[in-house]
Design a protein around this motif. Structure first.
Motif, PDB file in Angstrom:
ATOM      1  N   ARG A   7       4.217   7.792 -73.414  1.00 59.00           N
ATOM      2  CA  ARG A   7       4.486   6.387 -73.774  1.00 59.00           C
ATOM      3  C   ARG A   7       3.772   5.453 -72.807  1.00 59.00           C
ATOM      4  O   ARG A   7       3.223   4.434 -73.217  1.00 59.00           O
ATOM      5  CB  ARG A   7       5.994   6.126 -73.757  1.00 59.00           C
ATOM      6  N   ARG A   8       3.796   5.769 -71.528  1.00 59.16           N
ATOM      7  CA  ARG A   8       3.093   4.932 -70.538  1.00 59.16           C
ATOM      8  C   ARG A   8       1.591   4.916 -70.811  1.00 59.16           C
ATOM      9  O   ARG A   8       0.957   3.868 -70.741  1.00 59.16           O
ATOM     10  CB  ARG A   8       3.392   5.422 -69.121  1.00 59.16           C
ATOM     11  N   LEU A   9       1.027   6.086 -71.138  1.00 60.09           N
ATOM     12  CA  LEU A   9      -0.405   6.152 -71.446  1.00 60.09           C
ATOM     13  C   LEU A   9      -0.742   5.355 -72.695  1.00 60.09           C
ATOM     14  O   LEU A   9      -1.741   4.634 -72.735  1.00 60.09           O
ATOM     15  CB  LEU A   9      -0.847   7.605 -71.626  1.00 60.09           C
ATOM     16  N   GLU A  10       0.096   5.468 -73.720  1.00 60.05           N
ATOM     17  CA  GLU A  10      -0.151   4.717 -74.951  1.00 60.05           C
ATOM     18  C   GLU A  10      -0.024   3.219 -74.706  1.00 60.05           C
ATOM     19  O   GLU A  10      -0.821   2.426 -75.210  1.00 60.05           O
ATOM     20  CB  GLU A  10       0.801   5.158 -76.055  1.00 60.05           C
ATOM     21  N   ALA A  11       0.955   2.823 -73.916  1.00 59.38           N
ATOM     22  CA  ALA A  11       1.124   1.404 -73.599  1.00 59.38           C
ATOM     23  C   ALA A  11      -0.086   0.885 -72.826  1.00 59.38           C
ATOM     24  O   ALA A  11      -0.578  -0.217 -73.094  1.00 59.38           O
ATOM     25  CB  ALA A  11       2.412   1.188 -72.797  1.00 59.38           C
ATOM     26  N   ASP A  48       0.849  -6.213 -72.366  1.00 59.34           N
ATOM     27  CA  ASP A  48       1.427  -5.956 -71.049  1.00 59.34           C
ATOM     28  C   ASP A  48       1.881  -4.503 -70.993  1.00 59.34           C
ATOM     29  O   ASP A  48       2.935  -4.155 -71.528  1.00 59.34           O
ATOM     30  CB  ASP A  48       2.601  -6.902 -70.808  1.00 59.34           C
ATOM     31  N   ALA A  49       1.089  -3.658 -70.353  1.00 55.63           N
ATOM     32  CA  ALA A  49       1.390  -2.224 -70.309  1.00 55.63           C
ATOM     33  C   ALA A  49       2.739  -1.946 -69.657  1.00 55.63           C
ATOM     34  O   ALA A  49       3.390  -0.952 -69.968  1.00 55.63           O
ATOM     35  CB  ALA A  49       0.283  -1.472 -69.570  1.00 55.63           C
ATOM     36  N   ARG A  50       3.189  -2.838 -68.765  1.00 56.84           N
ATOM     37  CA  ARG A  50       4.490  -2.630 -68.106  1.00 56.84           C
ATOM     38  C   ARG A  50       5.648  -2.772 -69.084  1.00 56.84           C
ATOM     39  O   ARG A  50       6.722  -2.236 -68.855  1.00 56.84           O
ATOM     40  CB  ARG A  50       4.664  -3.620 -66.955  1.00 56.84           C
ATOM     41  N   ASP A  51       5.416  -3.479 -70.187  1.00 60.42           N
ATOM     42  CA  ASP A  51       6.455  -3.694 -71.188  1.00 60.42           C
ATOM     43  C   ASP A  51       6.780  -2.405 -71.940  1.00 60.42           C
ATOM     44  O   ASP A  51       7.889  -2.237 -72.442  1.00 60.42           O
ATOM     45  CB  ASP A  51       5.995  -4.786 -72.174  1.00 60.42           C
ATOM     46  N   LEU A  52       5.803  -1.504 -72.032  1.00 62.47           N
ATOM     47  CA  LEU A  52       5.922  -0.216 -72.711  1.00 62.47           C
ATOM     48  C   LEU A  52       6.149  -0.342 -74.221  1.00 62.47           C
ATOM     49  O   LEU A  52       6.575   0.603 -74.872  1.00 62.47           O
ATOM     50  CB  LEU A  52       7.016   0.662 -72.086  1.00 62.47           C
ATOM     51  N   THR A  53       5.872  -1.531 -74.772  1.00 62.31           N
ATOM     52  CA  THR A  53       5.948  -1.696 -76.220  1.00 62.31           C
ATOM     53  C   THR A  53       4.660  -1.161 -76.821  1.00 62.31           C
ATOM     54  O   THR A  53       3.571  -1.537 -76.393  1.00 62.31           O
ATOM     55  CB  THR A  53       6.118  -3.182 -76.592  1.00 62.31           C
ATOM     56  N   VAL A  54       4.799  -0.294 -77.791  1.00 60.19           N
ATOM     57  CA  VAL A  54       3.628   0.276 -78.464  1.00 60.19           C
ATOM     58  C   VAL A  54       3.763   0.022 -79.961  1.00 60.19           C
ATOM     59  O   VAL A  54       4.868  -0.044 -80.492  1.00 60.19           O
ATOM     60  CB  VAL A  54       3.459   1.779 -78.160  1.00 60.19           C
TER      61      VAL A  54
END
Length: 125
Positions: A7-11, A48-54
């Motif tokens: 999930r972090r990589l995808e974000a 915003d990758a920190r948001d982790l919304t994909v």
């Protein structure tokens, strides 16, 4: 619950794509949201990758088309980003005289991808 590595990589990948779309294509979050069938706020969260919304569903499909567009621009114009930008902003006969950037803003990515794929395969665009 901690986010999975996937999930972090995808974000992160999504945020990089959103950044490219905003910087290179000059799209606002509202235009990106509209293109993907999402709200402006959702597009901001993707950026915003920190948001982790994909993205999911149809949103994911549109962003995958943007990713394909980015890849094809890089492979069709490998040594000259300015040539790619010029192509995006000029009327293209294979797009019935429309400018690719205008089609992008309308969410019509498929025709542009097809023209670039043809150009990359050896056809003249």
């Amino acid at each position: 619950m901690p986010a999975t590595a996937a999930r972090r990589l995808e974000a992160r990948s999504t945020a990089e794509l959103v950044g490219w779309t905003r910087t290179y294509l000059g799209l606002r979050y509202s235009e990106l949201g509209s293109l993907a069938g999402a709200t402006t706020r959702t597009a901001q969260r993707w950026g915003d990758a920190r948001d982790l919304t994909v993205p999911s569903g149809e949103h994911r499909a549109k962003l995958e088309q943007l990713r394909e567009l980015k890849r094809l621009l890089a492979t069709t114009f490998p040594s000259n980003k300015n040539a790619a930008l010029e192509w995006l902003h000029r009327e293209v006969p294979l797009l019935q005289g429309q400018r690719p950037i205008d089609l992008i803003r309308q969410g019509q990515l498929r025709p542009i991808i097809e023209v670039l794929a043809g150009a990359h395969a050896g056809a003249f665009a």
